[in-house]
Scaffold this active site. Structure first.
Site, PDB file in Angstrom:
ATOM      1  N   CYS A 291       5.241   4.529   3.433  1.00 26.49           N
ATOM      2  CA  CYS A 291       5.362   5.507   4.511  1.00 26.49           C
ATOM      3  C   CYS A 291       5.664   6.872   3.918  1.00 26.49           C
ATOM      4  O   CYS A 291       6.498   6.995   3.013  1.00 26.49           O
ATOM      5  CB  CYS A 291       6.482   5.091   5.464  1.00 26.49           C
ATOM      6  SG  CYS A 291       6.699   6.211   6.860  1.00 26.49           S
TER       7      CYS A 291
ATOM      8  N   HIS B 204       1.436   1.033  12.423  1.00 25.24           N
ATOM      9  CA  HIS B 204       2.411   1.846  11.696  1.00 25.24           C
ATOM     10  C   HIS B 204       2.577   3.214  12.369  1.00 25.24           C
ATOM     11  O   HIS B 204       3.698   3.653  12.636  1.00 25.24           O
ATOM     12  CB  HIS B 204       1.941   2.002  10.238  1.00 25.24           C
ATOM     13  CG  HIS B 204       2.874   2.780   9.380  1.00 25.24           C
ATOM     14  ND1 HIS B 204       3.620   2.193   8.395  1.00 25.24           N
ATOM     15  CD2 HIS B 204       3.166   4.112   9.338  1.00 25.24           C
ATOM     16  CE1 HIS B 204       4.347   3.124   7.794  1.00 25.24           C
ATOM     17  NE2 HIS B 204       4.081   4.304   8.348  1.00 25.24           N
ATOM     18  N   GLU B 205       1.458   3.867  12.648  1.00 25.27           N
ATOM     19  CA  GLU B 205       1.525   5.202  13.251  1.00 25.27           C
ATOM     20  C   GLU B 205       2.034   5.143  14.690  1.00 25.27           C
ATOM     21  O   GLU B 205       2.804   6.007  15.117  1.00 25.27           O
ATOM     22  CB  GLU B 205       0.169   5.909  13.170  1.00 25.27           C
ATOM     23  CG  GLU B 205      -0.331   6.135  11.754  1.00 25.27           C
ATOM     24  CD  GLU B 205       0.691   6.759  10.806  1.00 25.27           C
ATOM     25  OE1 GLU B 205       1.473   7.640  11.244  1.00 25.27           O
ATOM     26  OE2 GLU B 205       0.725   6.381   9.632  1.00 25.27           O
TER      27      GLU B 205
END
Length: 188
Positions: free
Chosen positions: A99, A141-142
């Site tokens: 990340c 994830h986003e």
């Protein structure tokens, strides 16, 4: 366009749900252009607006598959549907992710293998994306960033303890800490 500073874990904007975009304005278009430039400079495969300090429900993504086919876009005010995650421990070789808001580290995390994302693009046109594999991982994830969740928040206890040690050692875990791709010596 500009490369923007990327907030690091602990900054309040990363840990708060983002607000919907009410209207696509020139300011939003400039933000998205800056997000693409920042994501590319990092380099990353996705970037959510909260990561650059803007609490809005926007993320960009960019991924090139093994055949070299590009996959790139922006989603505004997304909704996410996913298949249930397969039980079991994640494979550290196949299911690790990193990340830009916890740069330089990767940890294994089990994610759903297939998702559908809907929302709008920068022109206000509807977006419908159904993907699997790494593209599904990127979308999840986003999307998590828009809900104030970092992937490190989803790790098992042993990895979470490692994250906390790394954060303490690097002075992270508090507001105001950021890095700028191309200027600072950090990479995800």
């Amino acid at each position: 366009m500009a490369v923007l500073p990327i907030r690091i874990m602990g900054d309040p904007v990363l840990h708060s749900p983002a607000e919907p975009v009410a209207e696509i304005t020139d300011e939003i278009r400039t933000l998205v252009a800056d997000m693409f430039e920042t994501m590319d400079a990092a380099p990353g495969v996705g970037l959510a607006a909260p990561q650059v300090g803007v609490g809005l429900r926007i993320y960009t993504y960019s991924y090139q598959d093994d055949e070299g086919a590009p996959w790139r876009g922006v989603i505004i005010n997304p909704d996410l549907w996913m298949r249930p995650t397969v039980p079991g421990a994640p494979d550290p070789d196949e299911e690790s992710e990193g990340c830009l808001s916890f740069p330089g580290e990767r940890f294994p995390l089990r994610r759903s293998d297939e998702v559908i994302v809907t929302g709008t693009d920068l022109d206000g046109a509807p977006v419908h994306i159904q993907v699997d594999g790494w593209r599904a991982r990127i979308m999840q994830h986003e999307f998590d960033h828009l809900d104030g969740i970092l992937y490190i928040d989803r790790l098992d206890d042993a990895d979470w303890k490692t994250v906390q040690k790394i954060a303490r050692k690097r002075g992270w875990g508090r507001g105001g800490v950021a890095w700028t791709p191309g200027i600072d010596d950090l990479e995800a």
